[in-house]
Design an enzyme around this catalytic site. Structure first.
Site, mmCIF file in Angstrom:
data_model
loop_
_atom_site.group_PDB
_atom_site.id
_atom_site.type_symbol
_atom_site.label_atom_id
_atom_site.label_comp_id
_atom_site.label_asym_id
_atom_site.label_seq_id
_atom_site.Cartn_x
_atom_site.Cartn_y
_atom_site.Cartn_z
ATOM 1 N N SER A 16 0.692 -1.611 0.164
ATOM 2 C CA SER A 16 -0.037 -0.082 -0.192
ATOM 3 C C SER A 16 0.723 1.071 -0.159
ATOM 4 C CB SER A 16 -0.906 0.055 0.981
ATOM 5 O OG SER A 16 -1.779 1.024 1.156
ATOM 6 N N ASP B 186 -9.260 -4.560 -6.057
ATOM 7 C CA ASP B 186 -8.510 -3.673 -4.314
ATOM 8 C C ASP B 186 -9.023 -2.432 -4.320
ATOM 9 O OD1 ASP B 186 -6.999 -2.460 -2.533
ATOM 10 O OD2 ASP B 186 -5.356 -3.418 -3.063
ATOM 11 N N HIS C 85 -7.464 -5.567 -0.819
ATOM 12 C CA HIS C 85 -6.533 -4.871 -0.754
ATOM 13 C C HIS C 85 -5.142 -6.066 -0.307
ATOM 14 C CE1 HIS C 85 -4.434 -1.178 -0.355
ATOM 15 N NE2 HIS C 85 -4.022 -1.200 0.988
#
Length: 516
Positions: free
Chosen positions: A229, A455, A485
């Site tokens: 991320s 995602d 995610h």
């Protein structure tokens, strides 16, 4: 919900281009007042996480004789432009490699994203997932500056944060808009009052320089890195600043470095809407009847109605708080981060339809960093501080009103929420660095860049954009056709084989490979 604020790396000074950034000056023969690359880390058994890290118990050992988690504090400059000035402590955690010493490659450093997440608490929570990687690496993570035990940013107290998160994040009239702006301004002022010394020094470029210091102190010639991320943005900025120091690296759940703040917010709205659509399709496709709607559209219509009803009249949540529209939206978004949470989302929606907001509020509390005892970690203050230091744009309510139609088209459910989130930095004390990060890294070793088609938080398109921005021969894209995610922690065998093949054996996957 974390805001998609992004930066472009600031230009290095001429001095930094010629000598390591840790040195005090450029003059030949000058001795730096402090050479932090020579410090020795004092590794000890890890204490229990403190409130800023989220609390809890000390990490449990992993299997094997060398499975004890160890913690240490790395000394780093508060201001990288004044490396001989004040220092701060950066909290580190590691577990030693489980394999024979002769097969050890080095230290694999993780950043799990946020920004604002404590790596010192996250790595042990998922440590067993990285058992294969541990066969050849010490697993290492850290609390980035401003986070957890690393000079944490503090803003409002727990009671004030409860009130802040109850605030209507999607104002419908001038009175609600004034209240939202006032609440945001009060939060930002509290951050300046309590953490003004740290706020100018939490940019991603600062964290990237911390990473290079960490690499040197840990004794590695190159950085071995696993970024997830926001951690992919940090890794990209590192690669831009130190391309010749990039070793084997993996970026998973990839931030799009080409987007400015508005574009990133819009992309995230689309990503969460796409994930909600996927959740609704999955629910109605079950053999048993979907308890939250008869069709995909019915599921989404009923959720939208629930949020409208909560805007007018909240329902009881976790006593004594009530589930508001904003808290429900946050809880729904949290559940969309992983397909494993979809069953909780179904239960939470069913419960909320019956006037009980407990499950959705628990999900929202998780997103906001609130523990069961009512204490908040510094996840949100750190997230805001890093994002606002990174992102140059500052938006007015008029800007939001102008953009609302586009955001609503991108996501009928999340559009308003994401659009109004753009005022977060309007009254921030520190100017933002740039419109978006510079991650170009010509000459760097290959970086494996993994995009997940489902995602919600870092939409799939960001992976191709990152691979392109890193440069030809550097970014190697891998697509995972999945949900949630990130990709590695889905436990998909194809993804894991690709990651293990590169990090453990140096085998670069074919460009634009697809899993499964």
């Amino acid at each position: 919900m974390s805001r998609p604020f992004r930066l472009r790396a600031a230009a290095l000074s001429a001095c930094a281009l010629l000598v390591p950034a840790l040195l005090a000056g450029c003059a030949e023969g000058d001795e730096p007042a402090q050479d932090l690359t020579r410090q020795k880390l004092d590794w000890k058994a890890c204490p229990a996480p403190d409130e800023a890290q989220g609390g809890g118990a000390s990490p449990s050992p992993l299997p094997g004789a060398r499975g004890q988690w160890e913690c240490a504090t790395l000394k780093a400059p508060l201001d990288w432009d004044d490396p001989d000035g004040d220092t701060i402590g950066l909290a580190l955690i590691r577990v030693r490699s489980s394999g024979p010493e002769g097969q050890r490659i080095g230290s694999l450093i993780f950043n799990f994203g946020g920004p604002g997440g404590s790596g010192v608490t996250t790595l042990p929570a998922f440590g067993s997932d990285y058992a294969t990687l541990r066969t050849r690496y010490d697993l290492v993570s850290f609390d980035p500056r401003g986070v957890g035990r690393s000079a944490p940013v503090t803003c409002e107290d727990d009671q004030e944060l409860d009130e802040h998160f109850q605030q209507d994040g999607t104002p419908d009239d001038s009175a609600e808009r004034t209240e939202l702006l006032s609440s945001t301004k009060e939060f930002n002022a509290a951050c300046e009052d309590n953490s003004g010394r740290v706020l100018p020094h939490v940019r991603t470029t600062d964290a990237a320089r911390d990473l290079d210091l960490m690499r040197q102190v840990l004794g590695d010639d190159e950085l071995y890195y696993f970024g997830i991320s926001y951690g992919t943005e940090l890794g990209g900025v590192y690669a831009h600043l130190f391309p010749d120091k990039v070793g084997r690296a993996v970026f998973d759940a990839v931030v799009d470095p080409a987007l400015n703040y508005e574009q990133a917010s819009l992309g995230q709205a689309r990503g969460f809407q796409r994930a909600l659509d996927n959740y609704a399709e999955d629910c109605v496709s079950q053999v048993e009847e979907c308890p939250v709607g008869d069709s995909v559209q019915d599921v989404k219509n009923r959720i939208a109605k629930l949020l409208r009803d909560l805007d007018r009249r909240p329902v009881p949540g976790v006593f004594p708080r009530q589930l508001t529209e904003t808290m429900a939206t946050t809880g729904i978004a949290q559940a969309l981060y992983s397909k494993d949470f979809w069953a909780f989302l179904t239960d939470g929606l069913e419960q909320a339809y019956d006037g009980d907001g407990t499950i959705l509020m628990v999900l929202a509390d998780s997103m906001n960093g609130r523990s069961e005892n009512g204490e908040y970690s510094n996840l949100v203050p750190a997230n805001v501080a890093i994002n606002c230091a990174d992102a140059k744009p500052r938006y007015t309510p008029a800007d939001v009103e102008r953009l609302l139609p586009e955001f609503r088209e991108a996501s009928p459910l999340f559009g308003d929420f994401m659009a109004w989130g753009m005022i977060t930095c309007t009254d921030w004390a520190v100017p933002g660095a740039a419109d978006h990060p510079d991650v170009s890294a010509p000459g760097a070793d290959p970086i494996l860049v993994i995009g997940n088609t489902g995602d919600p938080a870092t939409p799939y398109e960001g992976a191709r954009s990152m691979a392109k921005a890193l440069g030809e021969g550097v970014g190697v894209e891998l697509t995972y056709n999945g949900q949630g995610h990130g990709a590695y922690n889905s436990e998909d065998r194809c993804v894991r084989n690709a990651v293990h093949g590169y990090l453990l054996d140096g085998k670069v996957p074919a460009a634009e490979a697809v899993c499964p």
